[in-house]
Design a protein around this motif. Structure first.
Motif, mmCIF file in Angstrom:
data_model
loop_
_atom_site.group_PDB
_atom_site.id
_atom_site.type_symbol
_atom_site.label_atom_id
_atom_site.label_comp_id
_atom_site.label_asym_id
_atom_site.label_seq_id
_atom_site.Cartn_x
_atom_site.Cartn_y
_atom_site.Cartn_z
ATOM 1 N N ALA A 93 1.538 10.609 -0.689
ATOM 2 C CA ALA A 93 1.771 11.788 0.166
ATOM 3 C C ALA A 93 2.924 11.551 1.148
ATOM 4 C CB ALA A 93 0.497 12.147 0.924
ATOM 5 N N HIS A 94 3.138 10.295 1.553
ATOM 6 C CA HIS A 94 4.205 10.053 2.532
ATOM 7 C C HIS A 94 5.593 10.252 1.921
ATOM 8 C CE1 HIS A 94 5.372 6.099 0.947
ATOM 9 N NE2 HIS A 94 6.333 6.072 1.830
ATOM 10 N N ILE A 95 5.657 10.191 0.571
ATOM 11 C CA ILE A 95 6.959 10.409 -0.094
ATOM 12 C C ILE A 95 7.421 11.858 0.166
ATOM 13 C CG2 ILE A 95 8.204 10.288 -2.314
ATOM 14 C CD1 ILE A 95 6.915 7.639 -1.981
ATOM 15 N N LEU A 129 7.206 12.064 4.783
ATOM 16 C CA LEU A 129 8.142 11.209 5.539
ATOM 17 C C LEU A 129 9.534 11.196 4.909
ATOM 18 C CD1 LEU A 129 8.560 9.083 7.862
ATOM 19 C CD2 LEU A 129 7.902 7.342 6.206
ATOM 20 N N HIS A 130 9.550 11.096 3.562
ATOM 21 C CA HIS A 130 10.846 10.967 2.883
ATOM 22 C C HIS A 130 11.423 12.321 2.418
ATOM 23 C CE1 HIS A 130 10.233 6.758 3.156
ATOM 24 N NE2 HIS A 130 9.352 6.651 2.187
ATOM 25 N N HIS A 131 10.677 13.395 2.639
ATOM 26 C CA HIS A 131 11.147 14.751 2.307
ATOM 27 C C HIS A 131 11.500 14.902 0.822
ATOM 28 C CE1 HIS A 131 11.291 15.045 6.622
ATOM 29 N NE2 HIS A 131 12.201 14.101 6.692
ATOM 30 N N GLU A 162 0.850 -1.208 0.000
ATOM 31 C CA GLU A 162 0.000 0.000 0.000
ATOM 32 C C GLU A 162 0.882 1.254 0.000
ATOM 33 O OE1 GLU A 162 -3.625 -0.109 2.458
ATOM 34 O OE2 GLU A 162 -2.861 1.721 3.378
ATOM 35 N N ASN A 163 2.088 1.090 0.587
ATOM 36 C CA ASN A 163 3.054 2.183 0.655
ATOM 37 C C ASN A 163 3.345 2.819 -0.715
ATOM 38 O OD1 ASN A 163 6.313 2.867 1.534
ATOM 39 N ND2 ASN A 163 4.671 3.311 2.945
ATOM 40 N N LEU A 164 3.309 1.990 -1.789
ATOM 41 C CA LEU A 164 3.564 2.522 -3.133
ATOM 42 C C LEU A 164 2.473 3.497 -3.567
ATOM 43 C CD1 LEU A 164 4.516 -0.596 -5.307
ATOM 44 C CD2 LEU A 164 6.047 1.175 -4.461
ATOM 45 N N GLN A 211 13.280 4.690 6.908
ATOM 46 C CA GLN A 211 12.266 5.665 7.371
ATOM 47 C C GLN A 211 10.883 5.018 7.386
ATOM 48 O OE1 GLN A 211 12.986 8.687 4.416
ATOM 49 N NE2 GLN A 211 14.300 9.901 5.770
ATOM 50 N N ASP A 212 10.569 4.293 6.305
ATOM 51 C CA ASP A 212 9.262 3.601 6.244
ATOM 52 C C ASP A 212 9.085 2.669 7.438
ATOM 53 O OD1 ASP A 212 8.035 4.576 3.949
ATOM 54 O OD2 ASP A 212 9.068 3.151 2.642
ATOM 55 N N MET A 213 10.135 1.861 7.694
ATOM 56 C CA MET A 213 10.014 0.836 8.744
ATOM 57 C C MET A 213 9.820 1.470 10.121
ATOM 58 S SD MET A 213 9.880 -2.039 7.311
ATOM 59 C CE MET A 213 10.318 -2.942 5.831
HETATM 60 FE FE LIG Z 1 8.111 4.886 1.594
#
Ligand SMILES: [Fe+2]
Ligand code: FES
Length: 322
Positions: free
Chosen positions: A172-174, A177-179, A166-168, A283-285
């Protein structure tokens, strides 16, 4: 902070149906037993004399010895149990030999449905034991062109298993979370016989952008192959996600780079790619290992096509998640 058990944060206590990686191709040798544990079960993986990959239950149907314990081995086309030396044919699983018996009972080792795709040995799992209803994606590019295996990694995760891919789709988290500087743009999402094919849209006005295209091939919700085209070269990223049990799963990744550039250029491209990727997975984990699967998430207009993915992924789950 210690995560609460995954089983309390996941929507179901059943593993999704699908093809699960149990070993990398290169780990599995002709007539050598490789013991592995996945999906809360123990298996032995080996190749028969033809080189065909086989996966069998690890426990002998006679009295339950682990076939790879003590001096358990394969000899002359038979798996020989270390306990009483019953021999099982590596092609059929049938018991063909008991050194101390006059009559061989009709008993067989349990073999699983196996495929070898993308340099991985995968087995079919269905909660009710039903036969495969699809084949996993095989990358023709990986078979037909010359690649260098640049990097391999694995992570053990306590994220709810059904949320990992689902992360793919959670674009928005890119950004957050990942800046990243901008959200990746998902283009065509197509359901095919193996699962989903997802194309990303690249901005043609950005002439400085090194990436020209990215396509993802998702088999069920357990395997993923990403194909990247850069200016001058290409990369294939092969992922697998396999539960150990109901609390942890393992994410394996293998990065292949097309063997069409000098070793120095390959080293530069590969290192940059791997460094960025490892940072993002870490970061995801840090978030996913603690998250809960919400069956009714409150989404906003800037979120990616998360529900589109859930409508697809529900077919692999015992209980509908949305
Ligand atoms: Fe990610
Ligand atoms: S337990 Fe395997 S031969 Fe007896």
């Amino acid at each position: 902070m210690k995560p609460s058990p995954m089983s309390l944060r996941a929507p179901s206590r059943e593993f999704p149906k699908g093809w699960y990686c149990v070993a990398d191709s290169k780990e599995v040798k002709v007539e050598k037993l490789l013991p592995v544990s996945w999906l809360g079960r123990d298996y032995v993986v080996f190749r028969d004399t033809q080189g065909l990959a086989k996966v069998a239950d690890a426990y002998c149907p006679h009295l339950g010895a682990h076939l790879a314990s003590h001096d358990g081995c394969i000899k002359e086309g038979r798996v020989i149990c270390p306990f009483h030396h019953w021999g099982f044919d590596t092609s059929t699983g049938k018991c063909t030999d008991i050194p101390y018996a006059k009559v061989i009972p009709p008993v067989s080792l349990t073999f699983y449905e196996v495929r070898e795709v993308n340099e991985q040995i995968v087995i079919w799992y269905h909660p009710e034991g039903l036969a495969p209803d699809r084949e996993p994606y095989q990358s023709d590019l990986l078979k037909e062109r010359e690649w260098v295996l640049f990097d391999s990694r694995s992570w053990t995760s306590s994220a709810p298993f059904c949320d990992i891919l689902e992360n793919l789709f959670d674009t928005a988290h890119i950004l957050m979370l990942h800046h990243a500087h901008e959200t990746p743009k998902l283009g065509n999402i197509e359901e095919l016989d193996y699962g989903l094919k997802v194309d990303y849209i690249m901005d043609p006005d950005k002439s400085d952008q090194p990436m020209k295209s990215l396509t993802c091939h998702i088999s069920g919700i357990t395997l993923l192959v990403q194909h990247y085209e850069f200016v001058g070269t290409e990369a294939l990223f092969v992922f697998s996600f396999t539960p150990i049990d109901h609390e942890y799963f393992v994410q394996r990744t293998h990065l292949y780079l097309l063997n069409n550039v000098s070793p120095e250029v390959m080293e530069n491209i590969g290192k940059e790619f791997v460094d960025r990727f490892v940072m993002e997975v870490d970061q995801d984990m840090e978030v996913l290992n603690f998250k809960k699967h919400l069956t009714k998430p409150r989404l906003c207009d800037g979120d990616g096509p998360i529900l589109r993915f859930r409508r697809y992924s529900n077919q692999f789950l015992e209980k509908e998640g949305v």
